[in-house]
Design a protein around this motif. Structure first.
Motif, PDB file in Angstrom:
ATOM      1  N   LEU A  62       0.812  -1.218   0.000  1.00 13.46           N
ATOM      2  CA  LEU A  62       0.000   0.000   0.000  1.00 13.46           C
ATOM      3  C   LEU A  62       0.845   1.269   0.000  1.00 13.46           C
ATOM      4  CD1 LEU A  62      -2.777  -1.060   2.537  1.00 13.46           C
ATOM      5  CD2 LEU A  62      -2.832  -1.153   0.037  1.00 13.46           C
ATOM      6  N   VAL A  63       1.831   1.326   0.883  1.00 12.66           N
ATOM      7  CA  VAL A  63       2.736   2.482   0.982  1.00 12.66           C
ATOM      8  C   VAL A  63       4.142   1.903   1.127  1.00 12.66           C
ATOM      9  CG1 VAL A  63       3.260   4.613   2.215  1.00 12.66           C
ATOM     10  CG2 VAL A  63       0.919   3.745   2.201  1.00 12.66           C
ATOM     11  N   PRO A  64       4.848   1.727   0.006  1.00 14.44           N
ATOM     12  CA  PRO A  64       6.110   0.986   0.023  1.00 14.44           C
ATOM     13  C   PRO A  64       7.127   1.447   1.061  1.00 14.44           C
ATOM     14  CG  PRO A  64       5.425   1.365  -2.223  1.00 14.44           C
ATOM     15  CD  PRO A  64       4.480   2.140  -1.356  1.00 14.44           C
ATOM     16  N   LEU A  65       7.267   2.743   1.272  1.00 13.95           N
ATOM     17  CA  LEU A  65       8.255   3.206   2.245  1.00 13.95           C
ATOM     18  C   LEU A  65       7.883   2.783   3.669  1.00 13.95           C
ATOM     19  CD1 LEU A  65       9.086   6.758   0.884  1.00 13.95           C
ATOM     20  CD2 LEU A  65      10.472   4.700   0.763  1.00 13.95           C
ATOM     21  N   VAL A  66       6.605   2.725   3.959  1.00 12.23           N
ATOM     22  CA  VAL A  66       6.146   2.247   5.265  1.00 12.23           C
ATOM     23  C   VAL A  66       6.515   0.773   5.428  1.00 12.23           C
ATOM     24  CG1 VAL A  66       4.096   1.766   6.668  1.00 12.23           C
ATOM     25  CG2 VAL A  66       4.298   3.944   5.456  1.00 12.23           C
ATOM     26  N   ILE A  99       9.006  -0.798   4.076  1.00 11.63           N
ATOM     27  CA  ILE A  99      10.452  -0.912   4.272  1.00 11.63           C
ATOM     28  C   ILE A  99      10.820  -0.604   5.728  1.00 11.63           C
ATOM     29  CG2 ILE A  99      12.694   0.060   3.631  1.00 11.63           C
ATOM     30  CD1 ILE A  99      11.430   0.634   0.835  1.00 11.63           C
ATOM     31  N   VAL A 100      10.347   0.524   6.217  1.00  9.54           N
ATOM     32  CA  VAL A 100      10.698   0.957   7.574  1.00  9.54           C
ATOM     33  C   VAL A 100      10.162  -0.029   8.615  1.00  9.54           C
ATOM     34  CG1 VAL A 100      10.333   2.764   9.299  1.00  9.54           C
ATOM     35  CG2 VAL A 100      10.855   3.382   6.932  1.00  9.54           C
ATOM     36  N   LEU A 101       8.891  -0.394   8.502  1.00  2.51           N
ATOM     37  CA  LEU A 101       8.308  -1.312   9.482  1.00  2.51           C
ATOM     38  C   LEU A 101       8.933  -2.699   9.389  1.00  2.51           C
ATOM     39  CD1 LEU A 101       4.517  -0.373   9.486  1.00  2.51           C
ATOM     40  CD2 LEU A 101       6.302   0.285  11.094  1.00  2.51           C
ATOM     41  N   GLY A 102       9.346  -3.099   8.200  1.00  4.30           N
ATOM     42  CA  GLY A 102      10.014  -4.384   8.040  1.00  4.30           C
ATOM     43  C   GLY A 102      11.310  -4.444   8.839  1.00  4.30           C
ATOM     44  N   PHE A 103      12.083  -3.358   8.797  1.00  4.02           N
ATOM     45  CA  PHE A 103      13.329  -3.334   9.568  1.00  4.02           C
ATOM     46  C   PHE A 103      13.057  -3.307  11.072  1.00  4.02           C
ATOM     47  CE2 PHE A 103      15.333  -1.864   5.552  1.00  4.02           C
ATOM     48  CZ  PHE A 103      16.304  -2.852   5.475  1.00  4.02           C
ATOM     49  N   PHE A 104      12.041  -2.539  11.489  1.00  4.49           N
ATOM     50  CA  PHE A 104      11.669  -2.541  12.905  1.00  4.49           C
ATOM     51  C   PHE A 104      11.213  -3.931  13.345  1.00  4.49           C
ATOM     52  CE2 PHE A 104      10.890   2.205  12.647  1.00  4.49           C
ATOM     53  CZ  PHE A 104      11.934   2.524  13.505  1.00  4.49           C
ATOM     54  N   ALA A 105      10.436  -4.590  12.498  1.00  7.59           N
ATOM     55  CA  ALA A 105       9.945  -5.933  12.832  1.00  7.59           C
ATOM     56  C   ALA A 105      11.094  -6.924  12.950  1.00  7.59           C
ATOM     57  CB  ALA A 105       8.940  -6.401  11.777  1.00  7.59           C
ATOM     58  N   LEU A 106      12.071  -6.839  12.051  1.00  3.73           N
ATOM     59  CA  LEU A 106      13.216  -7.747  12.138  1.00  3.73           C
ATOM     60  C   LEU A 106      13.969  -7.563  13.450  1.00  3.73           C
ATOM     61  CD1 LEU A 106      14.718  -7.654   8.533  1.00  3.73           C
ATOM     62  CD2 LEU A 106      13.508  -9.527   9.640  1.00  3.73           C
ATOM     63  N   ARG A 107      14.117  -6.316  13.887  1.00  3.69           N
ATOM     64  CA  ARG A 107      14.800  -6.066  15.156  1.00  3.69           C
ATOM     65  C   ARG A 107      13.996  -6.650  16.319  1.00  3.69           C
ATOM     66  NH1 ARG A 107      15.560  -0.261  17.326  1.00  3.69           N
ATOM     67  NH2 ARG A 107      15.184   0.125  15.131  1.00  3.69           N
ATOM     68  N   GLN A 108      12.679  -6.450  16.295  1.00  6.31           N
ATOM     69  CA  GLN A 108      11.835  -7.003  17.362  1.00  6.31           C
ATOM     70  C   GLN A 108      11.878  -8.525  17.375  1.00  6.31           C
ATOM     71  OE1 GLN A 108       7.806  -5.672  17.141  1.00  6.31           O
ATOM     72  NE2 GLN A 108       8.232  -3.721  18.160  1.00  6.31           N
ATOM     73  N   ILE A 109      11.827  -9.130  16.197  1.00  6.40           N
ATOM     74  CA  ILE A 109      11.849 -10.592  16.093  1.00  6.40           C
ATOM     75  C   ILE A 109      13.158 -11.144  16.655  1.00  6.40           C
ATOM     76  CG2 ILE A 109      11.966 -12.491  14.422  1.00  6.40           C
ATOM     77  CD1 ILE A 109       9.922 -10.814  12.736  1.00  6.40           C
ATOM     78  N   LYS A 110      14.252 -10.461  16.365  1.00  5.71           N
ATOM     79  CA  LYS A 110      15.551 -10.899  16.873  1.00  5.71           C
ATOM     80  C   LYS A 110      15.588 -10.832  18.402  1.00  5.71           C
ATOM     81  CE  LYS A 110      20.461 -10.046  16.076  1.00  5.71           C
ATOM     82  NZ  LYS A 110      21.424  -9.210  15.377  1.00  5.71           N
ATOM     83  N   GLU A 111      14.980  -9.784  18.975  1.00  3.72           N
ATOM     84  CA  GLU A 111      15.000  -9.616  20.427  1.00  3.72           C
ATOM     85  C   GLU A 111      14.026 -10.541  21.152  1.00  3.72           C
ATOM     86  OE1 GLU A 111      14.183  -5.490  21.075  1.00  3.72           O
ATOM     87  OE2 GLU A 111      16.134  -4.852  20.286  1.00  3.72           O
ATOM     88  N   THR A 112      12.844 -10.759  20.561  1.00  5.02           N
ATOM     89  CA  THR A 112      11.784 -11.485  21.264  1.00  5.02           C
ATOM     90  C   THR A 112      11.663 -12.948  20.870  1.00  5.02           C
ATOM     91  OG1 THR A 112      10.101 -10.887  19.633  1.00  5.02           O
ATOM     92  CG2 THR A 112      10.417  -9.375  21.494  1.00  5.02           C
ATOM     93  N   GLY A 113      12.201 -13.327  19.715  1.00  9.14           N
ATOM     94  CA  GLY A 113      12.082 -14.704  19.253  1.00  9.14           C
ATOM     95  C   GLY A 113      10.736 -15.024  18.636  1.00  9.14           C
ATOM     96  N   GLU A 114       9.978 -13.995  18.306  1.00 13.74           N
ATOM     97  CA  GLU A 114       8.670 -14.222  17.679  1.00 13.74           C
ATOM     98  C   GLU A 114       8.840 -14.726  16.251  1.00 13.74           C
ATOM     99  OE1 GLU A 114       5.844 -10.859  19.683  1.00 13.74           O
ATOM    100  OE2 GLU A 114       7.275 -10.166  18.192  1.00 13.74           O
ATOM    101  N   ARG A 115       7.731 -15.216  15.694  1.00 12.16           N
ATOM    102  CA  ARG A 115       7.723 -15.625  14.290  1.00 12.16           C
ATOM    103  C   ARG A 115       7.437 -14.398  13.426  1.00 12.16           C
ATOM    104  NH1 ARG A 115       3.476 -19.210  12.915  1.00 12.16           N
ATOM    105  NH2 ARG A 115       2.238 -18.016  14.370  1.00 12.16           N
ATOM    106  N   GLY A 116       7.678 -14.506  12.107  1.00 12.89           N
ATOM    107  CA  GLY A 116       7.342 -13.433  11.192  1.00 12.89           C
ATOM    108  C   GLY A 116       8.525 -12.883  10.421  1.00 12.89           C
TER     109      GLY A 116
END
Length: 86
Positions: A27-31, A33-50
């Motif tokens: 829908l909004v490509p830049l969003v 990209i940014v949220l994808g990087f934030f999600a990767l950091r969260q996944i690394k810290e919490t061990g969640e899936r995604g």
């Protein structure tokens, strides 16, 4: 008699930002990209899936940003060529 005890652990939770990243990537490509990087950091810290969803959000966001930029450049060049008489 049946054994009703459950010894396995619950599966890891799916990261919400990774879901929003893939949707945002379309829908909004830049969003995406940014949220994808934030999600990767969260996944690394919490061990969640995604992880895959977050990566897909980044990749789709980058691809669509490049496509939109190329369309804009081609449109600008075509507009300049038409207005100059070529």
């Amino acid at each position: 008699m049946t054994d009703t005890s459950y010894t396995g652990s619950a599966p890891a939770k799916l990261n919400t930002l990774s879901i929003v990243a893939i949707i945002g990537g379309f829908l909004v490509p830049l969003v995406g990209i940014v949220l994808g990087f934030f999600a990767l950091r969260q996944i690394k810290e919490t061990g969640e899936r995604g992880h895959g969803l977050a990566m897909a959000g980044i990749i789709v966001g980058i691809a669509l940003t490049v496509i939109y930029a190329l369309i804009g450049i081609i449109g600008a060049v075509a507009g300049a060529a038409i207005s100059s008489g070529y």
